[in-house]
Design a protein around this motif. Structure first.
Motif, PDB file in Angstrom:
ATOM      1  N   LEU A 156       0.850  -1.464  -0.004  1.00  0.00           N
ATOM      2  CA  LEU A 156       0.023   0.006   0.085  1.00  0.00           C
ATOM      3  C   LEU A 156       0.785   1.144  -0.001  1.00  0.00           C
ATOM      4  O   LEU A 156       0.331   2.320  -0.846  1.00  0.00           O
ATOM      5  N   LEU A 157       2.016   1.009   0.865  1.00  0.00           N
ATOM      6  CA  LEU A 157       2.848   2.523   0.771  1.00  0.00           C
ATOM      7  C   LEU A 157       3.446   2.573  -0.734  1.00  0.00           C
ATOM      8  O   LEU A 157       3.501   3.851  -1.185  1.00  0.00           O
ATOM      9  N   LEU A 158       3.864   1.621  -1.356  1.00  0.00           N
ATOM     10  CA  LEU A 158       4.613   1.757  -2.460  1.00  0.00           C
ATOM     11  C   LEU A 158       3.516   2.266  -3.389  1.00  0.00           C
ATOM     12  O   LEU A 158       3.684   3.169  -4.350  1.00  0.00           O
ATOM     13  N   GLN A 159       2.142   1.840  -3.424  1.00  0.00           N
ATOM     14  CA  GLN A 159       1.156   2.343  -4.429  1.00  0.00           C
ATOM     15  C   GLN A 159       1.000   3.712  -4.206  1.00  0.00           C
ATOM     16  O   GLN A 159       0.767   4.461  -4.936  1.00  0.00           O
ATOM     17  N   SER A 160       0.970   4.164  -2.890  1.00  0.00           N
ATOM     18  CA  SER A 160       0.689   5.634  -2.648  1.00  0.00           C
ATOM     19  C   SER A 160       1.656   6.479  -3.024  1.00  0.00           C
ATOM     20  O   SER A 160       1.551   7.365  -3.713  1.00  0.00           O
ATOM     21  N   LEU A 161       3.161   5.953  -3.178  1.00  0.00           N
ATOM     22  CA  LEU A 161       4.201   6.702  -3.591  1.00  0.00           C
ATOM     23  C   LEU A 161       4.032   6.777  -4.901  1.00  0.00           C
ATOM     24  O   LEU A 161       4.469   7.754  -5.717  1.00  0.00           O
ATOM     25  N   ASP A 162       3.607   5.802  -5.848  1.00  0.00           N
ATOM     26  CA  ASP A 162       3.732   5.535  -7.182  1.00  0.00           C
ATOM     27  C   ASP A 162       2.485   6.262  -7.734  1.00  0.00           C
ATOM     28  O   ASP A 162       2.389   6.610  -8.961  1.00  0.00           O
ATOM     29  N   THR A 163       1.484   6.631  -7.106  1.00  0.00           N
ATOM     30  CA  THR A 163       0.510   7.097  -7.580  1.00  0.00           C
ATOM     31  C   THR A 163       0.673   8.706  -7.991  1.00  0.00           C
ATOM     32  O   THR A 163       1.122   9.399  -7.063  1.00  0.00           O
ATOM     33  N   GLY A 164       0.040   9.164  -9.102  1.00  0.00           N
ATOM     34  CA  GLY A 164       0.143  10.572  -9.276  1.00  0.00           C
ATOM     35  C   GLY A 164       1.543  11.163 -10.036  1.00  0.00           C
ATOM     36  O   GLY A 164       1.879  12.195 -10.275  1.00  0.00           O
ATOM     37  N   ASN A 165       2.499   9.910 -10.162  1.00  0.00           N
ATOM     38  CA  ASN A 165       3.837  10.326 -10.901  1.00  0.00           C
ATOM     39  C   ASN A 165       4.442  11.559 -10.524  1.00  0.00           C
ATOM     40  O   ASN A 165       4.750  12.631 -11.247  1.00  0.00           O
ATOM     41  N   LYS A 166       4.573  11.459  -9.083  1.00  0.00           N
ATOM     42  CA  LYS A 166       5.116  12.693  -8.318  1.00  0.00           C
ATOM     43  C   LYS A 166       6.800  12.583  -8.251  1.00  0.00           C
ATOM     44  O   LYS A 166       7.612  13.368  -7.725  1.00  0.00           O
ATOM     45  N   TRP A 167       7.367  11.339  -8.470  1.00  0.00           N
ATOM     46  CA  TRP A 167       8.721  11.182  -8.668  1.00  0.00           C
ATOM     47  C   TRP A 167       9.479  12.057  -9.488  1.00  0.00           C
ATOM     48  O   TRP A 167       8.946  12.455 -10.525  1.00  0.00           O
ATOM     49  N   GLN A 168      10.711  12.776  -9.085  1.00  0.00           N
ATOM     50  CA  GLN A 168      11.458  13.696  -9.812  1.00  0.00           C
ATOM     51  C   GLN A 168      12.953  13.171  -9.648  1.00  0.00           C
ATOM     52  O   GLN A 168      13.344  12.622  -8.520  1.00  0.00           O
ATOM     53  N   LEU A 169      13.585  13.313 -10.758  1.00  0.00           N
ATOM     54  CA  LEU A 169      15.165  12.963 -10.823  1.00  0.00           C
ATOM     55  C   LEU A 169      16.034  13.666  -9.945  1.00  0.00           C
ATOM     56  O   LEU A 169      15.838  14.984  -9.807  1.00  0.00           O
ATOM     57  N   SER A 170      16.830  13.199  -8.911  1.00  0.00           N
ATOM     58  CA  SER A 170      17.576  13.963  -8.162  1.00  0.00           C
ATOM     59  C   SER A 170      19.094  13.315  -8.165  1.00  0.00           C
ATOM     60  O   SER A 170      19.251  12.144  -8.321  1.00  0.00           O
ATOM     61  N   SER A 171      20.020  14.005  -8.089  1.00  0.00           N
ATOM     62  CA  SER A 171      21.564  13.690  -7.845  1.00  0.00           C
ATOM     63  C   SER A 171      22.336  14.439  -6.762  1.00  0.00           C
ATOM     64  O   SER A 171      23.357  14.510  -6.870  1.00  0.00           O
ATOM     65  N   PHE A 172      21.409  14.742  -5.775  1.00  0.00           N
ATOM     66  CA  PHE A 172      21.896  15.414  -5.018  1.00  0.00           C
ATOM     67  C   PHE A 172      22.965  14.528  -3.689  1.00  0.00           C
ATOM     68  O   PHE A 172      24.079  15.221  -3.846  1.00  0.00           O
ATOM     69  N   ASN A 173      22.648  13.236  -3.656  1.00  0.00           N
ATOM     70  CA  ASN A 173      23.518  12.558  -2.886  1.00  0.00           C
ATOM     71  C   ASN A 173      23.609  11.182  -3.778  1.00  0.00           C
ATOM     72  O   ASN A 173      23.432   9.803  -3.209  1.00  0.00           O
ATOM     73  N   GLY A 174      23.950  11.139  -4.810  1.00  0.00           N
ATOM     74  CA  GLY A 174      23.840  10.034  -5.887  1.00  0.00           C
ATOM     75  C   GLY A 174      22.612   9.918  -6.736  1.00  0.00           C
ATOM     76  O   GLY A 174      21.762  10.987  -6.347  1.00  0.00           O
ATOM     77  N   GLU A 175      22.574   9.269  -7.728  1.00  0.00           N
ATOM     78  CA  GLU A 175      21.236   9.515  -8.546  1.00  0.00           C
ATOM     79  C   GLU A 175      20.120   8.680  -8.098  1.00  0.00           C
ATOM     80  O   GLU A 175      20.562   7.334  -7.660  1.00  0.00           O
ATOM     81  N   CYS A 176      18.892   9.144  -8.101  1.00  0.00           N
ATOM     82  CA  CYS A 176      17.732   8.276  -7.696  1.00  0.00           C
ATOM     83  C   CYS A 176      16.533   9.101  -8.100  1.00  0.00           C
ATOM     84  O   CYS A 176      16.584  10.232  -8.549  1.00  0.00           O
ATOM     85  N   MET A 177      15.437   8.743  -7.895  1.00  0.00           N
ATOM     86  CA  MET A 177      14.026   9.378  -8.244  1.00  0.00           C
ATOM     87  C   MET A 177      13.752   9.830  -6.765  1.00  0.00           C
ATOM     88  O   MET A 177      13.862   8.903  -5.551  1.00  0.00           O
ATOM     89  N   THR A 178      13.058  10.998  -6.388  1.00  0.00           N
ATOM     90  CA  THR A 178      12.775  11.441  -5.093  1.00  0.00           C
ATOM     91  C   THR A 178      11.302  12.141  -5.191  1.00  0.00           C
ATOM     92  O   THR A 178      10.896  12.731  -5.985  1.00  0.00           O
ATOM     93  N   GLN A 179      10.766  12.283  -3.988  1.00  0.00           N
ATOM     94  CA  GLN A 179       9.694  12.980  -3.434  1.00  0.00           C
ATOM     95  C   GLN A 179      10.073  13.263  -1.915  1.00  0.00           C
ATOM     96  O   GLN A 179      10.483  12.890  -1.322  1.00  0.00           O
ATOM     97  N   ARG A 180       9.413  14.838  -1.702  1.00  0.00           N
ATOM     98  CA  ARG A 180       9.450  15.167  -0.434  1.00  0.00           C
ATOM     99  C   ARG A 180       8.256  15.964  -0.004  1.00  0.00           C
ATOM    100  O   ARG A 180       7.511  16.108  -0.642  1.00  0.00           O
ATOM    101  N   TRP A 181       8.111  15.836   1.411  1.00  0.00           N
ATOM    102  CA  TRP A 181       7.008  16.566   2.034  1.00  0.00           C
ATOM    103  C   TRP A 181       7.477  17.330   3.349  1.00  0.00           C
ATOM    104  O   TRP A 181       8.688  16.984   3.853  1.00  0.00           O
ATOM    105  N   GLY A 182       6.394  18.250   3.670  1.00  0.00           N
ATOM    106  CA  GLY A 182       6.915  18.980   5.020  1.00  0.00           C
ATOM    107  C   GLY A 182       7.538  20.152   4.892  1.00  0.00           C
ATOM    108  O   GLY A 182       7.612  20.819   3.648  1.00  0.00           O
ATOM    109  N   VAL A 183       8.380  20.619   5.801  1.00  0.00           N
ATOM    110  CA  VAL A 183       9.241  21.958   5.982  1.00  0.00           C
ATOM    111  C   VAL A 183      10.205  21.829   4.806  1.00  0.00           C
ATOM    112  O   VAL A 183      10.489  20.536   4.284  1.00  0.00           O
ATOM    113  N   VAL A 184      10.485  23.071   4.351  1.00  0.00           N
ATOM    114  CA  VAL A 184      11.355  23.122   3.220  1.00  0.00           C
ATOM    115  C   VAL A 184      12.961  23.487   3.857  1.00  0.00           C
ATOM    116  O   VAL A 184      12.904  24.740   4.163  1.00  0.00           O
ATOM    117  N   THR A 185      13.915  22.701   3.362  1.00  0.00           N
ATOM    118  CA  THR A 185      15.203  22.869   3.898  1.00  0.00           C
ATOM    119  C   THR A 185      15.956  23.369   2.770  1.00  0.00           C
ATOM    120  O   THR A 185      16.035  22.808   1.780  1.00  0.00           O
TER     121      THR A 185
END
Length: 193
Positions: A26-55
């Protein structure tokens, strides 16, 4: 629920099988719904999503999220995980995160997690990480490198020396499945409103 202390890395704890296979699905399904993944190369390459306060690491600031800017507070499926550890894991029952990010690592794309410290001032004293999809070995390094198995569906808590004296990362060959997703929770220190 009692944590398993990782002796070779003081301050590192795990709760094996923190969630069930059904909860993981269910968690993986929630994460994959809505195509919110974005490419990140901040600490190595991966797809990412974020929530909450903005750092903002460049400006050394943390501010509340802004719905007007398209930012999102912690969604209900993440708040349910937090409630679960508050009710079952005494060692982190008082930990109430205000920030989370999910990273999706796909082995065939060469994704990895470069050795790093999460910001040691802005990101707070505790990191809590939920591992989904596949086991991995995470490398903690101070003087020596120590590979720690992070089982699928486990909750990992990084405190004390593990948090402030050891970098952590995952090499491509240390992902033990085609895809691993991690959700990391932090209590960031607000610097502005």
């Amino acid at each position: 629920m009692k944590p398993k202390a990782i002796r070779d890395v003081p301050g590192l704890f795990q709760f094996p099988d923190f969630i069930t296979e059904d909860e993981e699905g269910l968690l993986l399904q929630s994460l994959d719904t809505g195509n919110k993944w974005q490419l990140s190369s901040f600490n190595g390459e991966c797809m990412t999503q974020r929530w909450g306060v903005v750092t903002d690491l460049k400006r050394r600031s943390v501010r509340p999220c802004s719905i007007e800017r398209g930012e999102e507070d912690l969604p209900s499926f993440l708040r349910a995980i937090i409630e679960k550890w508050i009710n079952r894991c005494e060692v982190i029952a008082q930990f109430h995160p205000n920030e989370a990010n999910a990273n999706s690592y796909e082995k065939h794309k060469g994704h990895s997690l470069a050795a790093h410290f999460d910001d040691r001032f802005l990101s707070g004293d505790i990191l809590v990480n939920l591992s989904l999809g596949a086991d991995c070995h995470m490398t903690f390094a101070r003087k020596d490198k120590i590979k720690v198995l992070v089982p699928r569906r486990s909750l990992q808590v990084v405190t004390g020396r593990a948090r402030f004296e050891h970098t952590h990362g995952i090499d491509l060959d240390d992902f033990h499945g085609p895809r691993r997703v991690s959700i990391t929770f932090r209590r960031a220190k607000l610097t502005c409103t």
